[in-house]
Scaffold this active site. Structure first.
Site, short mmCIF file in Angstrom:
data_model
loop_
_atom_site.label_atom_id
_atom_site.label_comp_id
_atom_site.label_asym_id
_atom_site.label_seq_id
_atom_site.Cartn_x
_atom_site.Cartn_y
_atom_site.Cartn_z
N GLY A 65 12.09 -42.14 -18.39
CA GLY A 65 13.15 -41.14 -18.46
C GLY A 65 14.48 -41.89 -18.40
O GLY A 65 15.06 -42.10 -17.35
N LYS A 116 33.76 -57.94 -51.81
CA LYS A 116 34.40 -57.98 -53.12
C LYS A 116 34.34 -59.40 -53.69
O LYS A 116 33.95 -59.60 -54.84
CB LYS A 116 35.85 -57.52 -52.98
CG LYS A 116 36.47 -57.00 -54.24
CD LYS A 116 37.89 -56.52 -53.97
CE LYS A 116 37.94 -55.17 -53.30
NZ LYS A 116 39.29 -54.84 -52.79
N GLU A 124 11.89 -43.31 -13.86
CA GLU A 124 13.32 -43.01 -14.02
C GLU A 124 14.12 -43.40 -12.80
O GLU A 124 15.33 -43.27 -12.77
CB GLU A 124 13.50 -41.53 -14.34
CG GLU A 124 12.85 -40.60 -13.35
CD GLU A 124 12.91 -39.13 -13.76
OE1 GLU A 124 13.83 -38.78 -14.50
OE2 GLU A 124 12.05 -38.36 -13.31
N ASP A 181 17.98 -40.53 -16.58
CA ASP A 181 18.14 -40.77 -15.15
C ASP A 181 18.12 -42.26 -14.83
O ASP A 181 18.85 -42.73 -13.96
CB ASP A 181 17.02 -40.07 -14.36
CG ASP A 181 17.47 -38.69 -13.88
OD1 ASP A 181 18.60 -38.60 -13.35
OD2 ASP A 181 16.71 -37.72 -14.03
N GLY A 215 39.79 -48.29 -49.15
CA GLY A 215 41.21 -48.07 -48.88
C GLY A 215 41.70 -48.62 -47.56
O GLY A 215 42.85 -48.41 -47.19
N ARG A 227 44.05 -58.93 -53.50
CA ARG A 227 43.16 -57.85 -53.07
C ARG A 227 42.46 -58.23 -51.78
O ARG A 227 41.99 -59.34 -51.63
CB ARG A 227 42.09 -57.59 -54.14
CG ARG A 227 42.58 -57.72 -55.55
CD ARG A 227 41.43 -57.71 -56.55
NE ARG A 227 40.70 -56.45 -56.56
CZ ARG A 227 39.60 -56.26 -57.26
NH1 ARG A 227 39.07 -57.24 -57.97
NH2 ARG A 227 38.99 -55.08 -57.23
N ARG A 272 29.80 -53.01 -56.24
CA ARG A 272 29.27 -52.99 -54.88
C ARG A 272 28.19 -51.93 -54.80
O ARG A 272 28.12 -51.04 -55.66
CB ARG A 272 30.37 -52.68 -53.87
CG ARG A 272 30.99 -51.32 -54.10
CD ARG A 272 32.07 -51.03 -53.08
NE ARG A 272 32.75 -49.79 -53.41
CZ ARG A 272 34.03 -49.55 -53.19
NH1 ARG A 272 34.80 -50.47 -52.66
NH2 ARG A 272 34.56 -48.40 -53.50
N HIS A 330 39.93 -40.68 -53.67
CA HIS A 330 39.75 -41.15 -52.30
C HIS A 330 38.93 -40.13 -51.49
O HIS A 330 37.95 -40.47 -50.83
CB HIS A 330 41.11 -41.38 -51.65
CG HIS A 330 41.03 -41.80 -50.21
ND1 HIS A 330 41.09 -40.91 -49.17
CD2 HIS A 330 40.82 -43.01 -49.66
CE1 HIS A 330 40.96 -41.57 -48.03
NE2 HIS A 330 40.80 -42.85 -48.30
N SER A 378 6.18 -42.48 -18.69
CA SER A 378 7.18 -42.09 -19.66
C SER A 378 8.55 -42.45 -19.09
O SER A 378 8.91 -41.99 -18.01
CB SER A 378 7.10 -40.58 -19.93
OG SER A 378 8.14 -40.20 -20.79
N ARG A 412 10.27 -29.47 -20.59
CA ARG A 412 10.96 -29.26 -19.31
C ARG A 412 10.65 -27.84 -18.87
O ARG A 412 11.08 -26.88 -19.49
CB ARG A 412 12.47 -29.41 -19.48
CG ARG A 412 12.92 -30.72 -20.07
CD ARG A 412 14.43 -30.63 -20.29
NE ARG A 412 14.94 -31.74 -21.04
CZ ARG A 412 14.93 -31.83 -22.37
NH1 ARG A 412 14.40 -30.85 -23.11
NH2 ARG A 412 15.44 -32.87 -22.98
N CYS A 454 11.27 -40.72 -23.09
CA CYS A 454 11.63 -39.34 -23.38
C CYS A 454 13.09 -39.04 -23.11
O CYS A 454 13.52 -37.91 -23.08
CB CYS A 454 10.74 -38.38 -22.59
SG CYS A 454 10.96 -38.53 -20.80
N TYR A 495 4.83 -44.56 -27.97
CA TYR A 495 5.57 -43.53 -28.69
C TYR A 495 7.00 -43.41 -28.17
O TYR A 495 7.31 -43.88 -27.08
CB TYR A 495 4.87 -42.17 -28.57
CG TYR A 495 4.90 -41.58 -27.17
CD1 TYR A 495 5.98 -40.82 -26.74
CD2 TYR A 495 3.86 -41.81 -26.27
CE1 TYR A 495 6.03 -40.30 -25.46
CE2 TYR A 495 3.90 -41.30 -24.99
CZ TYR A 495 4.99 -40.55 -24.58
OH TYR A 495 5.05 -40.05 -23.32
N MET A 541 42.12 -51.76 -46.62
CA MET A 541 43.03 -52.86 -46.81
C MET A 541 43.81 -52.57 -48.08
O MET A 541 43.37 -51.81 -48.92
CB MET A 541 42.24 -54.14 -47.00
CG MET A 541 41.33 -54.41 -45.87
SD MET A 541 42.31 -54.73 -44.43
CE MET A 541 41.05 -54.70 -43.22
#
Ligand code: ADP
Ligand code: MG
Ligand code: MG
Length: 913
Positions: free
Chosen positions: A801, A32, A780, A804, A112, A103, A376, A490, A799, A596, A866, A886, A114
């Site tokens: 995991g 503000k 993993e 785990d 709201g 303020r 704002r 509000h 990959s 899986r 993954c 990836y 404060m």
């Protein structure tokens, strides 16, 4: 003004088209304060004032009230003197008093959170002077009663004692209205207002034991300290926790000359948005009230009027108000004060162009002079976020990178939520009509109190109006309904910020908190009754209305396309069946990072063969059962390969401990014994044999495939045959990536790899055809990360995991962590749940090490993730920095991960220049 001296300033002044601060100083001045300074600099009319910095708040928390007042008093006095000069009035003067507002304002907007005190500086003596000066007795007493009410609530802590109770001051007001038979504050006479003041002062005296403070300087310091203290209030704490904002940010305090919207029919106050915060449409809109002050518009005490004429007509239509009635009683600002409207319209354009984003502004008109009190970047729904960013891009206000940076990835989730099924909607009964405050569809059971929102799994919070105390419950509820308040109430603003469906201002609802009933006409609804709300139309409907998948906007598609231009990592999905794979592809997944296989075994027709396999005493018996499973698995893989149309698909070999597949209840054990023609005792004994103390660290993962190689054989065969079938029948060249789970030693991996290779060769020979496939492993187990170079020499891909890996690095069982994680988070032992947000500091080191060692031994090793973390923005950014190829996440998280991946790349490129 960046001298060393400036940095030790506690007070930054603004007004008169100049300012010490500017918009970049949000951390120091709060949002503000920084924006008040900026507006002042660019020539927007803001009442003069000053900002006490957030640093002072932090110092206050450490050193307390006295030390702080001593430190900043002279600066504050000097700044007040400057306001006095500009305004031609004197703070604490009886004849010509200067009134101010105090303020709060943290660095991010916390609606709201404060509290604000208006009209500070008034007392019995200055009242007379002000009446003399303005000749407006009504205005003066109206301001005074408002001041006492706000100051008592905020600074002196006079709040309702029970949740069913009204605010003690509101109670007095209601009482007087009843006695005088009026329903609007504006109808109070001067005498009424005086009566209110005396009654207010009475309860202050009664409840606090002290008279209401008279001395304006006492009033000022009381308010400043209260703002600082509110930073550690319950509401602020909850909001900070919800958004993960740190405690040491603190809040600034803004002290500003009052301008008055309550000086008569030529005065007004309002709130406006440069664009539609619900839909994102480029339409200036907002609400205002004539002869009103401060929060009147959002508090919903009077029905606010629309700022634009078009908005006003649309509102009247929804509220079923005739055009005559509207024009007469609820005219738009555009119609009522065309000059003021024109000026306001100009400022909103200026501000949006200046900030290059949708603005949410507050304004006040004092006797034909327009003042802007706040601007704002406006809170908005996920849909509006996407539309506004894409529109700003096409309007040339921001570039592509900025467009992507404007997106809060998590908020995309809102766009993917279900909407009402149009057919079900047609058949549903409309109970009442309110304003479409925040779009979406929600169904749930009625609750009337925010702290009871968790009472039902699906609840709709129904309130006369909401207040900041209700925040937590609003967050839990599926949707929010209010009887009072407009589009800027509000409830409306907070709901849009949360992306929560909301209908506001449904005036036909009669809510009785004590009886816990909602009455419309002669229909009474009880707590716990089902209702549905449509935040896009404002309809409130009876019962449960069916929903369906949403349709995504063109802007959403364009945004997604844009992410591909900047992201370096690809986004894949975790999918165990063709349906999920197709959903994810719809969201732009470039492959499957985790299938899986065990999930496929739980279906009714398969679990039997699976159990037969597990319970078999001999290899021969096991092979027999596996032969039954083979065609089923092959069929599953064919479906997935087809759905993915040649994109890579990573398939993980059987992973969970076998005991998960066998029945543990007597009745089902008996059934199984009958089916398999063996004795119940035999079944029981087998189940007991499979029992483990720590199944997650027991006989699972590649330990299964290495002790029962025939399982791996069957799965490898199913994968390769499926790929060959899909190639032959559909002409799709699949790219299976066979993934060995839970590897801890290179030998474990090598044994599995040789089984897979042998099986593949066999199938190729049988079929006289080939496909390309690869073999890799999950990382993993911490040991695998430590020995990643050894493993990578033989693996085509890694990959991570991270579920785990997190479990084993922390030594927390994910299934048991619920008992202590919440306590740990509360006590600050952990900053975040490591199963949600990747622990970069600890687990992250293993990920970095695993990737680096792996690529040293095997340049170009493909690396991905993954775990659940693959769809969590901060973790996605980490994966980018680590250099992964990836990330893979659940289908609905794919858009989130795509944006996060693009943002990570943009952030990195910004650091490199
Ligand atoms: P919040 O952060 O809750 O919006 P604000 O500090 O913005 O609180 O103030 C609450 C209300 O009081 C707003 O409507 C604002 O415009 C109004 N207000 C604040 N200061 C002044 C002032 N100096 N003159 C007139 N109105 C003010
Ligand atoms: Mg405000
Ligand atoms: Mg695992």
């Amino acid at each position: 003004m960046d001298t060393i001296k400036d940095r030790t300033m506690s007070v930054y002044k603004f007004g008169n088209k100049k300012a010490d601060g500017r918009k970049e100083l949000k951390n120091l001045l709060g949002g503000k304060g920084a924006n008040l300074a900026e507006m002042s600099r660019i020539g927007i009319p803001v009442p003069p004032g000053f900002t006490i910095t957030t640093e002072v708040c932090t110092q206050f928390n450490q050193e307390g009230k006295k030390a702080i007042i001593d430190r900043i008093e002279s600066e504050v006095r000097e700044a007040i003197a400057e306001i006095e000069e500009t305004m031609g009035a004197h703070f604490g003067d009886d004849e010509n008093p200067l009134l101010i507002s105090v303020r709060s304002g943290a660095r991010v907007s916390m609606p709201g959170m404060m509290d604000t005190v208006l009209n500070l500086g008034l007392n019995e003596e200055s009242i007379a002077g002000l009446v003399e000066k303005t000749g407006n007795e009504r205005f003066v007493w109206d301001s005074y009663r408002r001041f006492i009410q706000m100051y008592s609530g905020v600074v002196l802590g006079l709040k309702p004692e029970n949740k069913e109770d009204l605010d003690p001051f509101e109670e007095i007001i209601d009482h007087l209205k009843e006695k005088r038979n009026i329903d609007l504050d504006t109808h109070f006479t001067v005498q009424d207002l005086k009566d209110l003041v005396y009654d207010f002062k009475d309860i202050v005296k009664k409840r606090t034991g002290k008279p209401f403070p008279k001395d304006p300087w006492d009033q000022l310091w009381g308010a400043v300290i209260a703002v600082f203290e509110s930073w550690n209030g319950d509401r602020a704490l909850y909001y900070r926790k919800m958004h993960g904002y740190p405690e040491d940010w603190g809040t600034a305090v803004n002290v500003q000359a009052m301008v008055f919207g309550n000086m008569g029919e030529d005065s007004a106050t309002g709130v406006c948005f440069t664009r539609d915060a619900g839909t994102g449409e480029n339409k200036f809109n907002g609400e205002y009230l004539v002869n009103a002050q401060g929060e009147d518009v959002v508090a919903g005490v009077r029905t606010p009027q629309q700022i634009t004429k078009t908005g006003s007509r649309r509102w009247a239509e929804l509220a079923q108000i005739s055009e005559e009635d509207r024009a007469e009683n609820y005219p738009s600002l555009e119609e009522l004060m065309p000059e003021m409207y024109k000026e306001l319209f100009g400022y909103q354009r200026t501000l949006e162009d200046h900030y290059r984003d949708m603005q949410d502004m507050e304004f006040t008109i004092q006797q034909g002079k327009l003042w802007i009190l706040q601007t704002r970047n406006g809170k908005r729904t996920g849909a509006a976020m996407v539309k506004i960013a894409m529109d700003l891009l096409s309007e040339g206000l921001i570039d592509e990178k900025a467009t992507i940076e404007r997106i809060d990835p998590i908020k995309l989730d809102e766009l993917l939520h279900p909407v009402f099924d149009p057919k079900a909607l047609m058949e549903a009964t409309v109970i009442a009509q309110g304003l479409p405050a925040s779009p979406g569809a929600a169904t749930g059971k009625i609750v009337f109190f925010a702290d009871e929102a968790a009472k039902y799994k699906f609840s709709i919070l129904v309130r006369i109006e909401t207040s900041p105390e209700d925040l937590e419950g609003m967050n839990i509820a599926r949707g929010i309904v209010t009887a009072r308040g407009g589009m800027t109430s509000h409830a409306a603003v907070v709901a849009r910020g949360m992306g929560k469906c909301c209908v506001s201002g449904a005036g036909a609802l009669k809510i009785n908190y004590k009886a816990r009933t909602l009455t419309v006409g002669d229909h009474v609804y009880q707590e716990g009754d089902w209702i549905s709300i449509n935040g896009s139309t404002g309809n409130i409907l009876e019962g449960k209305v069916a929903t369906k998948e949403p349709e995504l906007s063109g802007e959403f598609g364009q945004l997604m396309a844009l992410t591909d231009k900047y992201a370096r990592m690809q986004v894949r999905t975790n999918a165990d069946n063709p349906k999920d794979a197709l959903i994810a592809r719809g969201f732009g997944a470039k492959g499957i990072g985790l299938t899986r296989t065990e999930h496929m075994f739980f279906e009714v027709d398969r679990i039997k063969a699976m159990r037969e396999m597990i319970l078999a005493d001999t290899v021969k018996g096991r092979k027999q059962a596996l032969r039954e499973l083979l065609p089923m698995q092959r069929g599953d893989f064919e479906g997935i390969f087809e759905a993915m149309e040649g994109f890579p698909v990573t398939i993980r070999l059987l992973d969970p401990p076998l005991h998960e597949f066998v029945p543990h209840q007597l009745a089902t054990q008996r059934e199984l014994a009958e089916e398999l023609h063996i004795s119940l005792a035999n079944v029981k004994q087998k189940v007991a044999e499979l029992e483990e103390f720590n199944p997650m660290m027991g006989h699972r993962g590649c330990r299964l495939g290495n002790t029962y190689p025939e399982i791996t054989e069957m799965q490898a065969r199913a994968i390769i045959e499926a790929a060959l079938n899909v190639k032959k029948n559909k002409g799709i060249e699949s790219q299976p990536e066979i993934m060995v789970p839970l590897v801890g030693t290179v030998e474990e991996f090598l044994l599995q790899k040789s089984i897979i290779q042998q099986t593949a060769e066999e199938v190729f020979n049988e079929r006289k055809d080939k496909i390309s496939y690869s073999i890799g492993t999950m990382i993993e187990i911490p040991r695998a990360a430590l020995l990643a170079d050894k493993i990578a020499g033989h693996a085509d891909f890694f990959s991570f995991g991270t579920n785990d890996l997190t479990q084993m690095t922390f030594g927390y069982s994910r299934d048991d962590a619920g008992k202590f994680l919440s306590v740990y988070l509360e006590k600050g032992i952990l900053k975040e749940d490591p199963f949600e947000v990747l622990d970069q500091e600890g687990v992250g080191q293993l990920v970095i090490m695993g990737t680096e060692l792996g690529r040293q031994a095997h340049p170009g090793l493909k690396v991905g993730i993954c775990g659940e973390h693959g769809g969590e923005p901060s973790s996605v950014e980490f994966c980018h920095r680590v250099g992964m190829n990836y990330v893979s996440c659940s289908p609905y998280r794919v858009p989130i991960a795509r944006v996060a991946a693009a943002q990570a790349a943009i952030k990195e490129s910004a650091l490199m220049v």
